[in-house]
Design a protein around this motif. Structure first.
Motif, PDB file in Angstrom:
ATOM      1  N   LEU A  10       0.830  -1.211   0.000  1.00  0.00           N
ATOM      2  CA  LEU A  10       0.000   0.000   0.000  1.00  0.00           C
ATOM      3  C   LEU A  10       0.863   1.259   0.000  1.00  0.00           C
ATOM      4  N   ALA A  11       1.952   1.241   0.753  1.00  0.00           N
ATOM      5  CA  ALA A  11       2.842   2.407   0.813  1.00  0.00           C
ATOM      6  C   ALA A  11       3.524   2.650  -0.526  1.00  0.00           C
ATOM      7  N   SER A  12       3.704   1.596  -1.318  1.00  0.00           N
ATOM      8  CA  SER A  12       4.366   1.766  -2.614  1.00  0.00           C
ATOM      9  C   SER A  12       3.428   2.333  -3.681  1.00  0.00           C
ATOM     10  N   GLN A  13       2.139   2.334  -3.417  1.00  0.00           N
ATOM     11  CA  GLN A  13       1.162   2.865  -4.368  1.00  0.00           C
ATOM     12  C   GLN A  13       1.070   4.380  -4.192  1.00  0.00           C
ATOM     13  N   THR A  14       0.825   5.091  -5.258  1.00  0.00           N
ATOM     14  CA  THR A  14       0.759   6.543  -5.202  1.00  0.00           C
ATOM     15  C   THR A  14      -0.675   6.997  -5.008  1.00  0.00           C
ATOM     16  N   SER A  15      -0.981   7.479  -3.850  1.00  0.00           N
ATOM     17  CA  SER A  15      -2.273   8.105  -3.561  1.00  0.00           C
ATOM     18  C   SER A  15      -3.487   7.252  -3.900  1.00  0.00           C
ATOM     19  N   TRP A  44     -10.243  -3.462  -1.776  1.00  0.00           N
ATOM     20  CA  TRP A  44     -10.813  -2.716  -2.897  1.00  0.00           C
ATOM     21  C   TRP A  44     -10.216  -1.321  -2.838  1.00  0.00           C
ATOM     22  N   TYR A  45      -9.648  -0.889  -3.934  1.00  0.00           N
ATOM     23  CA  TYR A  45      -9.020   0.425  -3.959  1.00  0.00           C
ATOM     24  C   TYR A  45      -9.206   1.058  -5.323  1.00  0.00           C
ATOM     25  N   GLU A  46      -9.015   2.364  -5.362  1.00  0.00           N
ATOM     26  CA  GLU A  46      -9.041   3.104  -6.621  1.00  0.00           C
ATOM     27  C   GLU A  46      -7.715   3.829  -6.782  1.00  0.00           C
ATOM     28  N   PRO A  47      -7.110   3.710  -7.958  1.00  0.00           N
ATOM     29  CA  PRO A  47      -5.884   4.460  -8.200  1.00  0.00           C
ATOM     30  C   PRO A  47      -6.216   5.943  -8.339  1.00  0.00           C
ATOM     31  N   PRO A  48      -5.222   6.799  -8.231  1.00  0.00           N
ATOM     32  CA  PRO A  48      -5.498   8.228  -8.380  1.00  0.00           C
ATOM     33  C   PRO A  48      -6.021   8.530  -9.782  1.00  0.00           C
ATOM     34  N   SER A  50      -7.285  11.874 -12.491  1.00  0.00           N
ATOM     35  CA  SER A  50      -7.318  13.320 -12.691  1.00  0.00           C
ATOM     36  C   SER A  50      -8.748  13.806 -12.499  1.00  0.00           C
ATOM     37  N   ASP A  51      -8.915  15.086 -12.288  1.00  0.00           N
ATOM     38  CA  ASP A  51     -10.258  15.650 -12.089  1.00  0.00           C
ATOM     39  C   ASP A  51     -11.168  15.351 -13.275  1.00  0.00           C
ATOM     40  N   ARG A  52     -10.620  15.342 -14.480  1.00  0.00           N
ATOM     41  CA  ARG A  52     -11.429  15.088 -15.680  1.00  0.00           C
ATOM     42  C   ARG A  52     -12.007  13.673 -15.701  1.00  0.00           C
ATOM     43  N   GLU A  53     -11.341  12.738 -15.035  1.00  0.00           N
ATOM     44  CA  GLU A  53     -11.812  11.350 -15.014  1.00  0.00           C
ATOM     45  C   GLU A  53     -12.833  11.106 -13.914  1.00  0.00           C
ATOM     46  N   ARG A  54     -13.016  12.060 -13.021  1.00  0.00           N
ATOM     47  CA  ARG A  54     -13.945  11.879 -11.903  1.00  0.00           C
ATOM     48  C   ARG A  54     -15.390  12.125 -12.339  1.00  0.00           C
TER      49      ARG A  54
END
Length: 60
Positions: A10-15, A44-48, A50-54
């Motif tokens: 988890l720590a190796s994943q970016t945000s 269950w997780y979501e990668p970061p 961009s605002d346009r993808e939200r």
């Protein structure tokens, strides 16, 4: 040890955003199994994104 491995991943994943976690422990009862316990960790997780993808993003 398993908790350390999961935390390191988890720590190796970016945000990433953690949505839900589950842990299950069970003894195996299948044919030919040794009856050793099983540990299953589901994350269950979501990668970061961009605002346009939200969902609901609008250009002002």
């Amino acid at each position: 040890m398993i908790e350390e491995q999961i935390n390191a991943w988890l720590a190796s994943q970016t945000s990433v955003s953690i949505i839900k976690t589950e842990t299950a422990i069970s003894a195996s009862a299948g044919t030919g199994d040794t009856g050793a316990p099983w540990l299953v960790v589901t994350i269950w997780y979501e990668p970061p994104a961009s605002d346009r993808e939200r969902p609901g993003f609008r250009v002002g």
